[in-house]
Write a protein that holds these residues in place. Sequence first.
Motif, PDB file in Angstrom:
ATOM      1  N   ASN A  89       1.130  -1.632   0.221  1.00  0.00           N
ATOM      2  CA  ASN A  89      -0.278   0.233  -0.234  1.00  0.00           C
ATOM      3  C   ASN A  89       0.406   1.682  -0.218  1.00  0.00           C
ATOM      4  OD1 ASN A  89      -2.634  -1.489   0.253  1.00  0.00           O
ATOM      5  ND2 ASN A  89      -2.644  -1.123   1.746  1.00  0.00           N
ATOM      6  N   GLN A 116       0.338   3.984  -3.458  1.00  0.00           N
ATOM      7  CA  GLN A 116       1.071   5.795  -2.909  1.00  0.00           C
ATOM      8  C   GLN A 116       1.198   6.536  -2.917  1.00  0.00           C
ATOM      9  OE1 GLN A 116      -3.115   5.025  -0.174  1.00  0.00           O
ATOM     10  NE2 GLN A 116      -4.074   3.888  -1.429  1.00  0.00           N
ATOM     11  N   ARG A 117       2.855   5.442  -2.249  1.00  0.00           N
ATOM     12  CA  ARG A 117       3.993   6.124  -1.790  1.00  0.00           C
ATOM     13  C   ARG A 117       3.666   7.654  -0.917  1.00  0.00           C
ATOM     14  NH1 ARG A 117       5.849   7.944  -7.240  1.00  0.00           N
ATOM     15  NH2 ARG A 117       3.285   6.793  -7.413  1.00  0.00           N
ATOM     16  N   ASN A 118       2.781   7.191   0.052  1.00  0.00           N
ATOM     17  CA  ASN A 118       1.981   7.790   0.741  1.00  0.00           C
ATOM     18  C   ASN A 118       2.873   8.434   2.245  1.00  0.00           C
ATOM     19  OD1 ASN A 118       1.067   9.762  -0.600  1.00  0.00           O
ATOM     20  ND2 ASN A 118      -0.838   9.255  -0.668  1.00  0.00           N
ATOM     21  N   PRO A 160       3.020  12.915   1.797  1.00  0.00           N
ATOM     22  CA  PRO A 160       3.411  12.131   0.460  1.00  0.00           C
ATOM     23  C   PRO A 160       4.323  12.213   0.481  1.00  0.00           C
ATOM     24  CG  PRO A 160       2.584  14.730  -0.010  1.00  0.00           C
ATOM     25  CD  PRO A 160       2.430  14.489   1.497  1.00  0.00           C
ATOM     26  N   ASP A 201       7.770   4.014  -8.501  1.00  0.00           N
ATOM     27  CA  ASP A 201       6.604   2.772  -7.902  1.00  0.00           C
ATOM     28  C   ASP A 201       6.743   1.870  -8.327  1.00  0.00           C
ATOM     29  OD1 ASP A 201       4.462   2.190  -8.261  1.00  0.00           O
ATOM     30  OD2 ASP A 201       3.413   2.857  -9.861  1.00  0.00           O
ATOM     31  N   GLN A 203      -9.460  12.185  -2.607  1.00  0.00           N
ATOM     32  CA  GLN A 203      -8.219  11.503  -1.088  1.00  0.00           C
ATOM     33  C   GLN A 203      -9.065  10.986  -0.144  1.00  0.00           C
ATOM     34  OE1 GLN A 203      -7.584  15.865   0.066  1.00  0.00           O
ATOM     35  NE2 GLN A 203      -6.194  16.779  -1.944  1.00  0.00           N
ATOM     36  N   PRO A 262      -7.712   6.084  -3.122  1.00  0.00           N
ATOM     37  CA  PRO A 262      -6.486   5.147  -2.139  1.00  0.00           C
ATOM     38  C   PRO A 262      -7.337   3.675  -1.576  1.00  0.00           C
ATOM     39  CG  PRO A 262      -6.655   7.734  -1.696  1.00  0.00           C
ATOM     40  CD  PRO A 262      -8.056   7.547  -2.190  1.00  0.00           C
ATOM     41  N   GLU A 266      -8.107   1.345  -4.594  1.00  0.00           N
ATOM     42  CA  GLU A 266      -6.919   0.600  -5.272  1.00  0.00           C
ATOM     43  C   GLU A 266      -5.795  -0.424  -4.414  1.00  0.00           C
ATOM     44  OE1 GLU A 266      -4.377   4.831  -5.320  1.00  0.00           O
ATOM     45  OE2 GLU A 266      -5.914   5.517  -7.367  1.00  0.00           O
TER      46      GLU A 266
END
Length: 501
Positions: free
Chosen positions: A47, A51-53, A65, A71, A184, A188, A191
């Motif tokens: 996850n 999303q790289r969050n 973020p 990715d 937002q 997510p 996904e």
Amino acid sequence: MIRPRWQGLKPQQNAGAWRRWDRMVAIIATLNLAWVLVDLSYIPLRNFWLQRNLYPVSSLPLVVPLPWLPDITPVLDPLKGIEPHRETQAYLDGFKRLDQALQTDSSLGLTSITLLKQQQKLTENLISSQRLLSSSNAAALDQLKNRLRARTGLNSAQQSADLLLSQGHINQNGWNRERQFWNQQILPLVEINYWRSIDENGRPTDLSWRVDAPFQLLFLLDIALRCLRLKSRYPAIRWRDAVLRRWIDLPLLLPFARWMRLVPVTERLSRAGLIQLEPLRAVISRGVVALLAVELFEVITIRVVDTFQQLIRSPQLPERVRGLCSHQTSDANEDQELLELLRLWLPLLLTKVGPALRPQLVALIGHLLQQSLSRSVMPEPLRRVAALQSAEAEFSRQLATGMVDSVLDVSRGAGNRIGQRDQVLETLGTDALDRLWEELAVILEQGPVLERSQDLLTSFLEDLKRSGFRQFRDQDDVDALIRELDGLNFSPADQTPKPPV
């Protein structure tokens, strides 16, 4: 230095080329270790990579973020057998079409209304059929429902979704504001759902070995080259021993427990001079060695004391004492060991050490004689006369000199005779020792001497064992030992280290 058992040591050739090779392999092993760590943590952290969050506080909607991270999901998903889930992918595609229609048609035409109804139906299916549970994301489904309820204030997640996707709500709040919420907060969570295939063994597909196999072949080649280098430098070493000396490289070849590759990779980096681990090793080894030294001393000492206690408690103690006699021993050389030791040291003590102490012995005996004469022979009024005191001191010195010279003459003569080979003397000495052991054994067998002596000696050893080893368990002693080692290692050569405080 003790030479190795293989004597034909050859100088190492092409040391520079081998050192460059070792550094290259160490760098490649480091890259492989990084790949292994990413591969092992990919499924739990998918996850994050998707999303790289970063969410520092899970209970708060705070997002950091990290767009600069690459990715890697398109590359690693096929290796793990991961594919987009069909239902969730259809939901995402439907929302994308709805978003495009609402951005181009702000008046909500027939196409936009139809897409809104379709998205309501897709949301209802997503919530009711629990599609997010397929990838072990049950918490994501609950979080999605909670966000829908919090957005509208309703108790039902389905009613909240219908309200947020209704025509009246869109006209009242505007799609740009609602679009931000969906992008937002909701999408997510959708996904992250995925589908993972199963291999022939019934386990999740994992094709990571395809990436790991070239590394393992390189490591196998490097291990073979290292063994060949060792064999060429030490010709007498066997191939089995050469391979066993590289046991630390075994995790590099194992397909399981790959996290253990950290050990050989660290060793290779250290030997190649790319990292410096000596300070860390020194700090760790000092503590470990100090603790092991205390533990080892305890074990050895307790074992020795217990052995003495068993020997003392043994009812065969008199027989063991009697076994010290020369006619009881099985080794012929053992009979003469004590006599040879006495023959070596007695002449040295009598002919060398004793005469060297003559001035000290004369002074000591003269003083004792003067004290004895003044107290027993000389009346009290005459002790204060200086002439008589001088005469008394001179008489005592001459008497002591005569006594010491006589004794030293006798000791020199005895030492010279003892130092010479004399069969009669050896026989008499052996008989005297045998008689000593025999009489001691007889005394131990008679009366309560043996039992009482055993009780006293074993009690003494037990008290020594209990009182002495309490000090070893004190952590302060270990800390003081480590501080003393630090003082010896880090103090200048001309500076004496201070004792531990």
